[in-house]
Motif scaffolding. Structure first.
Motif, mmCIF file in Angstrom:
data_model
loop_
_atom_site.group_PDB
_atom_site.id
_atom_site.type_symbol
_atom_site.label_atom_id
_atom_site.label_comp_id
_atom_site.label_asym_id
_atom_site.label_seq_id
_atom_site.Cartn_x
_atom_site.Cartn_y
_atom_site.Cartn_z
ATOM 1 N N THR A 2 33.333 -22.306 -13.498
ATOM 2 C CA THR A 2 32.437 -21.259 -13.989
ATOM 3 C C THR A 2 32.744 -20.923 -15.443
ATOM 4 O O THR A 2 31.831 -20.722 -16.244
ATOM 5 C CB THR A 2 32.558 -19.992 -13.111
ATOM 6 N N LEU A 3 34.038 -20.860 -15.788
ATOM 7 C CA LEU A 3 34.414 -20.559 -17.168
ATOM 8 C C LEU A 3 33.916 -21.648 -18.111
ATOM 9 O O LEU A 3 33.428 -21.349 -19.206
ATOM 10 C CB LEU A 3 35.933 -20.397 -17.289
ATOM 11 N N LEU A 4 34.001 -22.896 -17.681
ATOM 12 C CA LEU A 4 33.498 -24.001 -18.503
ATOM 13 C C LEU A 4 31.983 -23.901 -18.663
ATOM 14 O O LEU A 4 31.454 -24.113 -19.765
ATOM 15 C CB LEU A 4 33.897 -25.347 -17.887
ATOM 16 N N GLN A 5 31.283 -23.563 -17.578
ATOM 17 C CA GLN A 5 29.827 -23.396 -17.663
ATOM 18 C C GLN A 5 29.455 -22.252 -18.613
ATOM 19 O O GLN A 5 28.511 -22.371 -19.401
ATOM 20 C CB GLN A 5 29.238 -23.119 -16.283
ATOM 21 N N LEU A 6 30.179 -21.143 -18.533
ATOM 22 C CA LEU A 6 29.938 -20.025 -19.450
ATOM 23 C C LEU A 6 30.153 -20.463 -20.894
ATOM 24 O O LEU A 6 29.331 -20.178 -21.767
ATOM 25 C CB LEU A 6 30.875 -18.854 -19.124
ATOM 26 N N PHE A 7 31.258 -21.161 -21.132
ATOM 27 C CA PHE A 7 31.566 -21.598 -22.490
ATOM 28 C C PHE A 7 30.480 -22.528 -23.020
ATOM 29 O O PHE A 7 29.955 -22.323 -24.122
ATOM 30 C CB PHE A 7 32.929 -22.304 -22.535
ATOM 31 N N ILE A 8 30.109 -23.530 -22.249
ATOM 32 C CA ILE A 8 29.105 -24.507 -22.696
ATOM 33 C C ILE A 8 27.741 -23.847 -22.878
ATOM 34 O O ILE A 8 27.038 -24.118 -23.855
ATOM 35 C CB ILE A 8 29.037 -25.701 -21.718
ATOM 36 N N SER A 9 27.360 -22.977 -21.953
ATOM 37 C CA SER A 9 26.066 -22.302 -22.068
ATOM 38 C C SER A 9 25.977 -21.484 -23.342
ATOM 39 O O SER A 9 25.001 -21.564 -24.082
ATOM 40 C CB SER A 9 25.826 -21.395 -20.860
ATOM 41 N N PHE A 10 27.001 -20.684 -23.608
ATOM 42 C CA PHE A 10 26.947 -19.837 -24.795
ATOM 43 C C PHE A 10 27.295 -20.598 -26.074
ATOM 44 O O PHE A 10 26.908 -20.183 -27.159
ATOM 45 C CB PHE A 10 27.786 -18.576 -24.601
ATOM 46 N N LEU A 11 27.956 -21.740 -25.937
ATOM 47 C CA LEU A 11 28.127 -22.627 -27.086
ATOM 48 C C LEU A 11 26.765 -23.157 -27.518
ATOM 49 O O LEU A 11 26.455 -23.205 -28.710
ATOM 50 C CB LEU A 11 29.064 -23.785 -26.723
ATOM 51 N N GLN A 12 25.930 -23.509 -26.539
ATOM 52 C CA GLN A 12 24.572 -23.966 -26.845
ATOM 53 C C GLN A 12 23.758 -22.842 -27.487
ATOM 54 O O GLN A 12 23.031 -23.070 -28.461
ATOM 55 C CB GLN A 12 23.864 -24.451 -25.578
ATOM 56 N N VAL A 13 23.869 -21.645 -26.941
ATOM 57 C CA VAL A 13 23.153 -20.503 -27.509
ATOM 58 C C VAL A 13 23.607 -20.288 -28.953
ATOM 59 O O VAL A 13 22.791 -20.138 -29.858
ATOM 60 C CB VAL A 13 23.372 -19.226 -26.671
ATOM 61 N N GLY A 14 24.904 -20.285 -29.167
ATOM 62 C CA GLY A 14 25.435 -20.076 -30.509
ATOM 63 C C GLY A 14 25.058 -21.187 -31.479
ATOM 64 O O GLY A 14 24.822 -20.937 -32.657
ATOM 65 N N ALA A 15 24.971 -22.405 -30.974
ATOM 66 C CA ALA A 15 24.672 -23.544 -31.843
ATOM 67 C C ALA A 15 23.182 -23.676 -32.153
ATOM 68 O O ALA A 15 22.812 -24.187 -33.206
ATOM 69 C CB ALA A 15 25.180 -24.835 -31.203
ATOM 70 N N LEU A 16 22.333 -23.219 -31.257
ATOM 71 C CA LEU A 16 20.897 -23.470 -31.400
ATOM 72 C C LEU A 16 20.075 -22.248 -31.777
ATOM 73 O O LEU A 16 18.869 -22.361 -31.961
ATOM 74 C CB LEU A 16 20.350 -24.073 -30.100
ATOM 75 N N SER A 17 20.676 -21.082 -31.872
ATOM 76 C CA SER A 17 19.893 -19.886 -32.193
ATOM 77 C C SER A 17 20.050 -19.550 -33.670
ATOM 78 O O SER A 17 21.107 -19.150 -34.122
ATOM 79 C CB SER A 17 20.318 -18.707 -31.318
ATOM 80 N N PHE A 18 18.966 -19.731 -34.389
ATOM 81 C CA PHE A 18 18.925 -19.400 -35.806
ATOM 82 C C PHE A 18 18.035 -18.179 -35.989
ATOM 83 O O PHE A 18 17.006 -18.067 -35.354
ATOM 84 C CB PHE A 18 18.353 -20.569 -36.620
ATOM 85 N N GLY A 19 18.440 -17.274 -36.846
ATOM 86 C CA GLY A 19 17.595 -16.142 -37.162
ATOM 87 C C GLY A 19 18.049 -14.833 -36.565
ATOM 88 O O GLY A 19 17.328 -13.853 -36.600
ATOM 89 N N CYS A 83 29.960 -18.431 -27.845
ATOM 90 C CA CYS A 83 28.817 -17.959 -28.625
ATOM 91 C C CYS A 83 29.104 -17.928 -30.126
ATOM 92 O O CYS A 83 28.248 -18.280 -30.937
ATOM 93 C CB CYS A 83 28.407 -16.572 -28.134
ATOM 94 N N ILE A 84 30.307 -17.539 -30.517
ATOM 95 C CA ILE A 84 30.598 -17.386 -31.947
ATOM 96 C C ILE A 84 31.186 -18.633 -32.597
ATOM 97 O O ILE A 84 31.118 -18.772 -33.818
ATOM 98 C CB ILE A 84 31.515 -16.180 -32.212
ATOM 99 N N LEU A 85 31.741 -19.547 -31.812
ATOM 100 C CA LEU A 85 32.389 -20.728 -32.390
ATOM 101 C C LEU A 85 31.458 -21.566 -33.265
ATOM 102 O O LEU A 85 31.830 -21.925 -34.394
ATOM 103 C CB LEU A 85 33.021 -21.584 -31.285
ATOM 104 N N PRO A 86 30.243 -21.886 -32.817
ATOM 105 C CA PRO A 86 29.358 -22.670 -33.694
ATOM 106 C C PRO A 86 29.061 -21.957 -35.015
ATOM 107 O O PRO A 86 29.022 -22.604 -36.072
ATOM 108 C CB PRO A 86 28.075 -22.836 -32.877
ATOM 109 N N SER A 87 28.894 -20.647 -34.967
ATOM 110 C CA SER A 87 28.608 -19.893 -36.195
ATOM 111 C C SER A 87 29.788 -19.939 -37.151
ATOM 112 O O SER A 87 29.602 -20.105 -38.359
ATOM 113 C CB SER A 87 28.276 -18.439 -35.862
#
Length: 189
Positions: A2-19, A83-87
């Protein structure tokens, strides 16, 4: 897992959300409602409201709240870092190149081209939240499902914001009070 799923999901959010935070709402909604079924549409709407009222970016607040709900404090930490790592990485690289090439007209044109996409992401999130608030969790616009009390609260809030220029946080608090009041009045009748 579950922790890995949370990390990957919010990594995607952080990497793909601009604006900004509002632009990330459709991505967060996709991950937490449609892909993983961690939240219902109603819980997601509540999450967005809480995320707006608490200090900090909406996406980060959402990641933290979803993480706590799914896996407690470790989940909050993992989702927030995802969520914040990609930023962090992206801003570090971009700032290096921006400082080096900031006077190029091509760079300025690219930044101008991103604006309409950001506006459309924000509009999509707003329409989705309005449909849920006015017609229920199904996401379908069905006339018999109209929640007139929510439309009245929306109109009152818009008047407070647009005409009287009230503080948005105060308007959100007042909207919550109006919603609770209409609920209790409805149960008494």
């Amino acid at each position: 897992m579950t922790l890995l799923q949370l990390f990957i999901s919010f990594l995607q959010v952080g990497a793909l959300s601009f604006g900004g935070g509002y632009a990330s709402m459709p991505l967060i909604q996709e991950q937490v409602i449609n892909v993983h079924h961690w939240l219902t549409v109603s819980e997601f709407t509540d999450l967005i409201s809480i995320s707006q009222m608490t200090p900090g970016p909406i996406a980060v607040n959402s990641a933290t709240f979803v993480g706590i709900k799914i896996a407690g404090i470790p989940g909050a930490i993992v989702a927030t870092i995802g969520c914040i790592l990609p930023s962090i990485l992206l801003v570090t690289v971009i700032s290096h190149f921006y400082l080096k090439y900031r006077n190029l007209s091509l760079l300025q044109e690219i930044l101008k081209m991103l604006r309409p996409a950001v506006v459309s992401l924000i509009a999509t999130a707003g329409v989705s939240i309005l449909i849920t608030a006015f017609f229920g969790e199904s996401g379908l616009i069905i006339i018999k499902n109209i929640k007139y009390q929510m439309i009245v609260i929306f109109i009152i809030c818009m008047v407070m914001l647009m005409k009287y220029k009230m503080d948005p946080v105060l308007v959100m608090v007042l909207a919550g009070v109006m919603n609770v009041a209409q609920y209790y009045i409805g149960t008494l009748l």
